[in-house]
Design an enzyme around this catalytic site. Sequence first.
Site, PDB file in Angstrom:
ATOM      1  N   LYS A  79       0.821  -1.210   0.000  1.00 21.26           N
ATOM      2  CA  LYS A  79       0.000   0.000   0.000  1.00 21.26           C
ATOM      3  C   LYS A  79       0.852   1.254   0.000  1.00 21.26           C
ATOM      4  O   LYS A  79       0.524   2.244  -0.647  1.00 21.26           O
ATOM      5  CB  LYS A  79      -0.939  -0.004   1.207  1.00 21.26           C
ATOM      6  CG  LYS A  79      -2.050  -1.024   1.064  1.00 21.26           C
ATOM      7  CD  LYS A  79      -2.885  -1.126   2.308  1.00 21.26           C
ATOM      8  CE  LYS A  79      -3.868  -2.278   2.180  1.00 21.26           C
ATOM      9  NZ  LYS A  79      -4.660  -2.436   3.401  1.00 21.26           N
TER      10      LYS A  79
ATOM     11  N   LYS B  44      -7.088 -11.730 -12.322  1.00 21.00           N
ATOM     12  CA  LYS B  44      -8.187 -11.958 -11.385  1.00 21.00           C
ATOM     13  C   LYS B  44      -9.239 -10.859 -11.570  1.00 21.00           C
ATOM     14  O   LYS B  44      -8.881  -9.693 -11.755  1.00 21.00           O
ATOM     15  CB  LYS B  44      -7.608 -11.918  -9.963  1.00 21.00           C
ATOM     16  CG  LYS B  44      -8.590 -12.215  -8.870  1.00 21.00           C
ATOM     17  CD  LYS B  44      -7.886 -12.283  -7.522  1.00 21.00           C
ATOM     18  CE  LYS B  44      -8.918 -12.212  -6.393  1.00 21.00           C
ATOM     19  NZ  LYS B  44      -8.329 -12.317  -5.069  1.00 21.00           N
TER      20      LYS B  44
ATOM     21  N   LYS C 223     -12.389  -4.813  -9.683  1.00 19.27           N
ATOM     22  CA  LYS C 223     -12.962  -3.529 -10.065  1.00 19.27           C
ATOM     23  C   LYS C 223     -11.882  -2.564 -10.553  1.00 19.27           C
ATOM     24  O   LYS C 223     -12.076  -1.843 -11.521  1.00 19.27           O
ATOM     25  CB  LYS C 223     -13.666  -2.946  -8.832  1.00 19.27           C
ATOM     26  CG  LYS C 223     -14.572  -1.793  -9.130  1.00 19.27           C
ATOM     27  CD  LYS C 223     -15.390  -1.432  -7.908  1.00 19.27           C
ATOM     28  CE  LYS C 223     -16.125  -0.137  -8.156  1.00 19.27           C
ATOM     29  NZ  LYS C 223     -17.033   0.202  -7.060  1.00 19.27           N
TER      30      LYS C 223
END
Length: 339
Positions: A128, A208, A211
Amino acid sequence: MTDAAATTATRPSSLPVKPRIYSGIQPTGRPHLGNDLGAIRNYVALSQTYEAIYCVVDYHALTHVHDPELLRRQTLEMAAALIALGLDPERCTIFVQSDRPEVTELCWVFNTVTPVGWLQRTPTYKEKRANQPDDVNHGLLTYPVLQAADIALPKASLVPIGRDQAPHLELTREIVRAFNARYGETFPEPQAVYTESPTVLGTDGVKKMSKSIGNTIEVLGEPEVIRKQVMSMVTDTQRIMRADPGRPEVCNVCRMHRFFGDDYEEIWAGERTARTGCVDTKKLLAERIIAHYAPARETYRELIADPIKLRRILDEGAERIRPIAQETMAEVRERMGLR
Ligand code: TRP
């Protein structure tokens, strides 16, 4: 998941007899086919056997979503979708994380037993930090501590998660162990329940379904949208001509047929012998997905159109957790010397 795994969890005497499961779900808005096949179906199945608690984790989302309207909308969309896709609020508890703010108190408490090094070493933190270099907020570092607090607040012993969450669950176990070692046996060490589902690939047939990549099939969307997304799917790339035999085991469309109807072997045979073409197989898949999700789509639409009803269901969920949360926090405060 076996009962043996459930009973190996350390279980202090104040714990519920029926194993309690807990999982947190990011408020990413309306879920897609990959979310349903990969996770939500399993939540539904588990809620029939265990005492299940499912939480839409909006506090966690604050580490990367900074638009209040978007966060509120996506939280409600995810909650409505969970119900529409089969989680029955009568049989399990569905609530929104920020409706039960006790979890932030437990997170603070857990912060004080968690060495910073454990958090800095967490692979998801490193990821992240690299993904949002301009926004390395402290919440990113402490994210797994909040997750540990989520699980520990209701003293859950089983946590259905995907493999990507394994490091977080390991940290939860370590944090709980550290608390128990310092203040006495209070929390069970939760076990992961890895939901047995194959990775659902997106319409590109390579990555995979996600969104953020934009390769999804919007099962709760309009039939027209589903049709368009399924028709855009990449099939067996070596099948050039209609007369070429297909290889269903590498074709993403054929593989998806396994989830929709029990005649997939026949469909596969049609592809292998070139009796059917990719377009036929896609059209059939689109219609089956549309039909399969028609009731869910209807329920979802009703819930989104009736925010008062949805709010009431979520309020009830949060109320059901209240006494559990308060009992845990009273015990924690007592053990730690807080008033
Ligand atoms: N970190 C999880 C995810 O990204 C979401 C989550 C938050 C969670 N709290 C949890 C999952 C507790 C399981 C248990 O998907």
